[in-house]
Scaffold this motif. Structure first.
Motif, PDB file in Angstrom:
ATOM      1  N   TYR A 211       0.827  -1.203   0.000  1.00 29.92           N
ATOM      2  CA  TYR A 211       0.000   0.000   0.000  1.00 29.92           C
ATOM      3  C   TYR A 211       0.865   1.259   0.000  1.00 29.92           C
ATOM      4  CZ  TYR A 211      -4.298  -2.614   1.049  1.00 29.92           C
ATOM      5  OH  TYR A 211      -5.385  -3.443   0.992  1.00 29.92           O
ATOM      6  N   ARG A 212       1.936   1.223   0.794  1.00 30.09           N
ATOM      7  CA  ARG A 212       2.755   2.428   0.987  1.00 30.09           C
ATOM      8  C   ARG A 212       3.530   2.800  -0.274  1.00 30.09           C
ATOM      9  NH1 ARG A 212       7.820   3.940   2.461  1.00 30.09           N
ATOM     10  NH2 ARG A 212       8.550   1.784   2.399  1.00 30.09           N
ATOM     11  N   ILE A 213       4.175   1.819  -0.930  1.00 28.45           N
ATOM     12  CA  ILE A 213       5.018   2.119  -2.090  1.00 28.45           C
ATOM     13  C   ILE A 213       4.270   1.943  -3.410  1.00 28.45           C
ATOM     14  CG2 ILE A 213       7.100   1.456  -0.845  1.00 28.45           C
ATOM     15  CD1 ILE A 213       7.081  -1.203  -2.304  1.00 28.45           C
ATOM     16  N   ASN A 214       3.025   1.474  -3.302  1.00 26.20           N
ATOM     17  CA  ASN A 214       2.186   1.295  -4.495  1.00 26.20           C
ATOM     18  C   ASN A 214       2.870   0.395  -5.528  1.00 26.20           C
ATOM     19  OD1 ASN A 214      -0.129   1.623  -6.039  1.00 26.20           O
ATOM     20  ND2 ASN A 214       0.682   3.427  -7.116  1.00 26.20           N
ATOM     21  N   GLN A 215       3.401  -0.711  -5.032  1.00 31.89           N
ATOM     22  CA  GLN A 215       4.070  -1.666  -5.916  1.00 31.89           C
ATOM     23  C   GLN A 215       3.864  -3.079  -5.369  1.00 31.89           C
ATOM     24  OE1 GLN A 215       8.119  -0.720  -6.891  1.00 31.89           O
ATOM     25  NE2 GLN A 215       8.617  -2.795  -7.557  1.00 31.89           N
ATOM     26  N   HIS A 216       3.580  -4.000  -6.274  1.00 35.10           N
ATOM     27  CA  HIS A 216       3.356  -5.378  -5.846  1.00 35.10           C
ATOM     28  C   HIS A 216       4.687  -6.052  -5.496  1.00 35.10           C
ATOM     29  CE1 HIS A 216       1.657  -9.316  -5.478  1.00 35.10           C
ATOM     30  NE2 HIS A 216       2.392  -9.797  -6.471  1.00 35.10           N
ATOM     31  N   ILE A 217       4.667  -6.791  -4.417  1.00 27.35           N
ATOM     32  CA  ILE A 217       5.851  -7.531  -3.971  1.00 27.35           C
ATOM     33  C   ILE A 217       5.527  -9.015  -4.040  1.00 27.35           C
ATOM     34  CG2 ILE A 217       7.418  -7.996  -2.039  1.00 27.35           C
ATOM     35  CD1 ILE A 217       6.791  -5.146  -1.026  1.00 27.35           C
ATOM     36  N   VAL A 218       6.353  -9.760  -4.744  1.00 27.75           N
ATOM     37  CA  VAL A 218       6.176 -11.209  -4.832  1.00 27.75           C
ATOM     38  C   VAL A 218       6.860 -11.838  -3.622  1.00 27.75           C
ATOM     39  CG1 VAL A 218       6.574 -13.275  -6.200  1.00 27.75           C
ATOM     40  CG2 VAL A 218       6.151 -11.085  -7.349  1.00 27.75           C
ATOM     41  N   PHE A 219       6.047 -12.432  -2.760  1.00 24.11           N
ATOM     42  CA  PHE A 219       6.583 -13.049  -1.540  1.00 24.11           C
ATOM     43  C   PHE A 219       6.397 -14.554  -1.636  1.00 24.11           C
ATOM     44  CE2 PHE A 219       6.045 -14.265   3.049  1.00 24.11           C
ATOM     45  CZ  PHE A 219       7.378 -14.081   3.387  1.00 24.11           C
ATOM     46  N   MET A 220       7.527 -15.273  -1.609  1.00 18.95           N
ATOM     47  CA  MET A 220       7.496 -16.730  -1.744  1.00 18.95           C
ATOM     48  C   MET A 220       8.005 -17.387  -0.468  1.00 18.95           C
ATOM     49  SD  MET A 220       9.024 -16.975  -5.638  1.00 18.95           S
ATOM     50  CE  MET A 220       8.762 -18.739  -5.713  1.00 18.95           C
ATOM     51  N   GLN A 221       7.350 -18.475  -0.088  1.00 15.57           N
ATOM     52  CA  GLN A 221       7.732 -19.216   1.110  1.00 15.57           C
ATOM     53  C   GLN A 221       8.079 -20.657   0.760  1.00 15.57           C
ATOM     54  OE1 GLN A 221       4.882 -17.120   4.529  1.00 15.57           O
ATOM     55  NE2 GLN A 221       4.891 -19.322   4.232  1.00 15.57           N
ATOM     56  N   ASN A 222       9.218 -21.101   1.242  1.00 16.73           N
ATOM     57  CA  ASN A 222       9.609 -22.506   1.123  1.00 16.73           C
ATOM     58  C   ASN A 222       9.933 -23.007   2.523  1.00 16.73           C
ATOM     59  OD1 ASN A 222       9.483 -22.577  -1.751  1.00 16.73           O
ATOM     60  ND2 ASN A 222      11.434 -21.472  -1.813  1.00 16.73           N
ATOM     61  N   ILE A 223       9.019 -23.765   3.096  1.00 13.68           N
ATOM     62  CA  ILE A 223       9.171 -24.231   4.474  1.00 13.68           C
ATOM     63  C   ILE A 223       9.244 -25.745   4.479  1.00 13.68           C
ATOM     64  CG2 ILE A 223       8.161 -24.236   6.789  1.00 13.68           C
ATOM     65  CD1 ILE A 223       6.756 -21.642   6.076  1.00 13.68           C
ATOM     66  N   ALA A 224      10.142 -26.265   5.284  1.00 16.63           N
ATOM     67  CA  ALA A 224      10.319 -27.724   5.373  1.00 16.63           C
ATOM     68  C   ALA A 224       8.991 -28.393   5.727  1.00 16.63           C
ATOM     69  CB  ALA A 224      11.373 -28.053   6.423  1.00 16.63           C
ATOM     70  N   PRO A 225       8.669 -29.514   5.072  1.00 11.46           N
ATOM     71  CA  PRO A 225       7.383 -30.190   5.296  1.00 11.46           C
ATOM     72  C   PRO A 225       7.323 -30.887   6.653  1.00 11.46           C
ATOM     73  CG  PRO A 225       8.739 -31.500   3.848  1.00 11.46           C
ATOM     74  CD  PRO A 225       9.499 -30.219   4.077  1.00 11.46           C
ATOM     75  N   ASP A 226       7.432 -30.111   7.685  1.00 10.35           N
ATOM     76  CA  ASP A 226       7.382 -30.627   9.051  1.00 10.35           C
ATOM     77  C   ASP A 226       6.285 -29.870   9.784  1.00 10.35           C
ATOM     78  OD1 ASP A 226       7.695 -31.450  11.619  1.00 10.35           O
ATOM     79  OD2 ASP A 226       9.811 -30.972  11.771  1.00 10.35           O
ATOM     80  N   LEU A 227       5.203 -30.544  10.136  1.00  7.84           N
ATOM     81  CA  LEU A 227       4.086 -29.865  10.768  1.00  7.84           C
ATOM     82  C   LEU A 227       4.478 -29.219  12.088  1.00  7.84           C
ATOM     83  CD1 LEU A 227       1.210 -32.445  10.088  1.00  7.84           C
ATOM     84  CD2 LEU A 227       1.701 -30.316   8.861  1.00  7.84           C
ATOM     85  N   GLN A 228       5.432 -29.824  12.793  1.00  2.99           N
ATOM     86  CA  GLN A 228       5.821 -29.305  14.097  1.00  2.99           C
ATOM     87  C   GLN A 228       6.631 -28.011  13.995  1.00  2.99           C
ATOM     88  OE1 GLN A 228       4.778 -30.480  17.047  1.00  2.99           O
ATOM     89  NE2 GLN A 228       3.532 -31.901  15.851  1.00  2.99           N
ATOM     90  N   ILE A 229       7.258 -27.811  12.859  1.00  2.70           N
ATOM     91  CA  ILE A 229       8.142 -26.654  12.746  1.00  2.70           C
ATOM     92  C   ILE A 229       7.361 -25.337  12.829  1.00  2.70           C
ATOM     93  CG2 ILE A 229       8.148 -26.240  10.244  1.00  2.70           C
ATOM     94  CD1 ILE A 229      11.164 -26.022  10.406  1.00  2.70           C
ATOM     95  N   MET A 230       6.092 -25.344  12.420  1.00  2.18           N
ATOM     96  CA  MET A 230       5.278 -24.128  12.493  1.00  2.18           C
ATOM     97  C   MET A 230       4.944 -23.750  13.937  1.00  2.18           C
ATOM     98  SD  MET A 230       5.040 -23.000   9.478  1.00  2.18           S
ATOM     99  CE  MET A 230       3.720 -21.798   9.563  1.00  2.18           C
ATOM    100  N   ASN A 231       5.014 -24.720  14.841  1.00  2.00           N
ATOM    101  CA  ASN A 231       4.765 -24.452  16.263  1.00  2.00           C
ATOM    102  C   ASN A 231       6.059 -24.199  17.036  1.00  2.00           C
ATOM    103  OD1 ASN A 231       1.943 -24.832  16.043  1.00  2.00           O
ATOM    104  ND2 ASN A 231       2.232 -27.064  16.096  1.00  2.00           N
ATOM    105  N   TYR A 232       7.171 -24.211  16.311  1.00  2.00           N
ATOM    106  CA  TYR A 232       8.455 -23.971  16.969  1.00  2.00           C
ATOM    107  C   TYR A 232       8.521 -22.518  17.419  1.00  2.00           C
ATOM    108  CZ  TYR A 232      13.364 -24.632  18.066  1.00  2.00           C
ATOM    109  OH  TYR A 232      14.549 -24.741  18.734  1.00  2.00           O
ATOM    110  N   ARG A 233       9.051 -22.290  18.619  1.00  2.00           N
ATOM    111  CA  ARG A 233       9.063 -20.948  19.198  1.00  2.00           C
ATOM    112  C   ARG A 233      10.405 -20.266  18.919  1.00  2.00           C
ATOM    113  NH1 ARG A 233       4.587 -20.601  22.265  1.00  2.00           N
ATOM    114  NH2 ARG A 233       5.237 -18.669  23.272  1.00  2.00           N
ATOM    115  N   ILE A 234      10.306 -19.037  18.413  1.00  2.00           N
ATOM    116  CA  ILE A 234      11.483 -18.246  18.063  1.00  2.00           C
ATOM    117  C   ILE A 234      11.342 -16.857  18.680  1.00  2.00           C
ATOM    118  CG2 ILE A 234      11.786 -19.508  15.886  1.00  2.00           C
ATOM    119  CD1 ILE A 234      10.598 -17.051  14.461  1.00  2.00           C
TER     120      ILE A 234
END
Length: 356
Positions: A211-234
């Motif tokens: 919204y601020r810069i009025n330009q589309h940003i392509v955001f890609m995610q590659n996360i290891a296929p481990d269901l537990q990793i999303m609950n990992y605390r950082i």
């Protein structure tokens, strides 16, 4: 009693292998000298001609009393020597081995050893006191930054309400995302958050930037296929500063789509978070300077390079410092970059398989 004797014998044997043994030999030599002097004097007194049997008997009696007193004094002295000097020397040696003292070679006698140890204790106490003051100041700053956050939320909700009434869906959506982002950044008191929470905030942040810069940003995610990793605390907000840095410095003069890629994977002992972009990148000198800062071995010449020039905001080094304070110097941030092709930041954290 037997166990105490065995322990004392073992301690004396250990003491004989220390650099303080020379002082021990000096005291032994002095004790032997005094005993020889006393015995020779007693022998001469006994052999000296006496006026009467009574006088001779008195001399022998006083010599026996002197011998007893001197023997008690010798035994007392060496018992005291063991409990003070020998045990203290062994404790000093244990401290030297345990903490790998830098100035251990200067600890040649009791006085120098104790002075060095006291200096270390004083330095440690001063550092601890400074850390407590910094922690108190940080807590104060945090409280000041959170003054009445509900007022901010209510105001944003009011603005969103007016936007809906005025049929301004774009404004309404932007205010809603901003409110959600602020709520996470300000209200979330936990130092550690789940990876899922952190990634959800990233999407809100990128939407605000679009919204601020009025330009589309392509955001890609590659996360290891481990269901537990999303609950990992950082630690909270350790990825967003790198997204901000990429948008601020990488998008300038870019004619193609700006792509930010987030890669997350784990090894047996590490969680690796990589944030890369296809932006303008950095020169080799800028990259070297930035990695010196992140490694913590910056020099005076490094300090003279402005953050704006290197593309390294204060937030990046702060994230790196937070990680090192929490987990140690073996973890943190490393930067990679090629001028004209983009940059990549790798965040390494400890990975525990059974983290709760």
């Amino acid at each position: 009693m037997r166990e105490q004797f065995i322990k004392s014998k073992k301690n004396i044997q250990m003491f004989c292998n220390t650099q303080y043994y020379n002082d021990f030999l000096k005291n032994i030599g002095l004790t032997v000298f005094l005993w020889i002097f006393f015995l020779i004097s007693a022998f001469l007194l006994i052999k000296a001609p006496a006026g009467s049997l009574r006088q001779h008997t008195m001399i022998i009696l006083w010599l026996l009393i002197g011998l007893l007193v001197f023997a008690v004094f010798t035994v007392t002295y060496w018992i005291r020597y063991y409990h003070t000097v020998i045990t203290a020397a062994l404790k000093i040696e244990n401290i030297k081995k345990k903490y790998s003292l830098i100035d251990a070679e200067k600890m040649t006698n009791y006085v120098s050893s104790l002075n060095i140890i006291l200096d270390l204790i004083d330095s440690s106490l001063e550092k601890e006191y400074s850390n407590r003051l910094l922690q108190k100041q940080a807590e104060l700053d945090a409280m000041q930054s959170q003054i009445n956050p509900h007022f901010l939320y209510n105001t944003l909700d009011t603005i969103r309400g007016y936007a809906v009434m005025e049929d301004a869906p774009l404004t309404s959506d932007m205010v809603e995302v901003l409110s959600r982002l602020f709520r996470y950044m300000i209200s979330q008191k936990n130092e550690l958050v789940t990876l899922r929470q952190e990634l959800s905030t990233l999407h809100d942040y990128i939407k605000i930037q679009e919204y601020r810069i009025n330009q589309h940003i392509v955001f890609m995610q590659n996360i290891a296929p481990d269901l537990q990793i999303m609950n990992y605390r950082i630690p909270k907000l350790i990825i967003q500063p790198f997204i901000e840095n990429a948008i601020k410095h990488g998008i300038k003069g870019l004619s193609k789509d700006f792509v930010i890629t987030l890669n997350i994977h784990n090894t047996q002992s590490r969680l690796v978070i990589s944030i890369s972009d296809n932006g303008s990148g950095m020169t080799p000198e800028q990259l070297r300077t930035l990695n010196q800062k992140l490694a913590g071995n910056e020099t005076d010449s490094v300090h003279t390079v402005k953050d704006k020039k290197t593309g390294s905001g204060i937030a990046l080094t702060n994230v790196n410092s937070r990680i090192k304070l929490l987990y140690g110097d073996s973890f943190g941030v490393v930067a990679y970059s090629t001028l004209g092709k983009g940059s990549e930041f790798q965040i390494s954290l400890p990975y525990y398989q059974n983290q709760e």
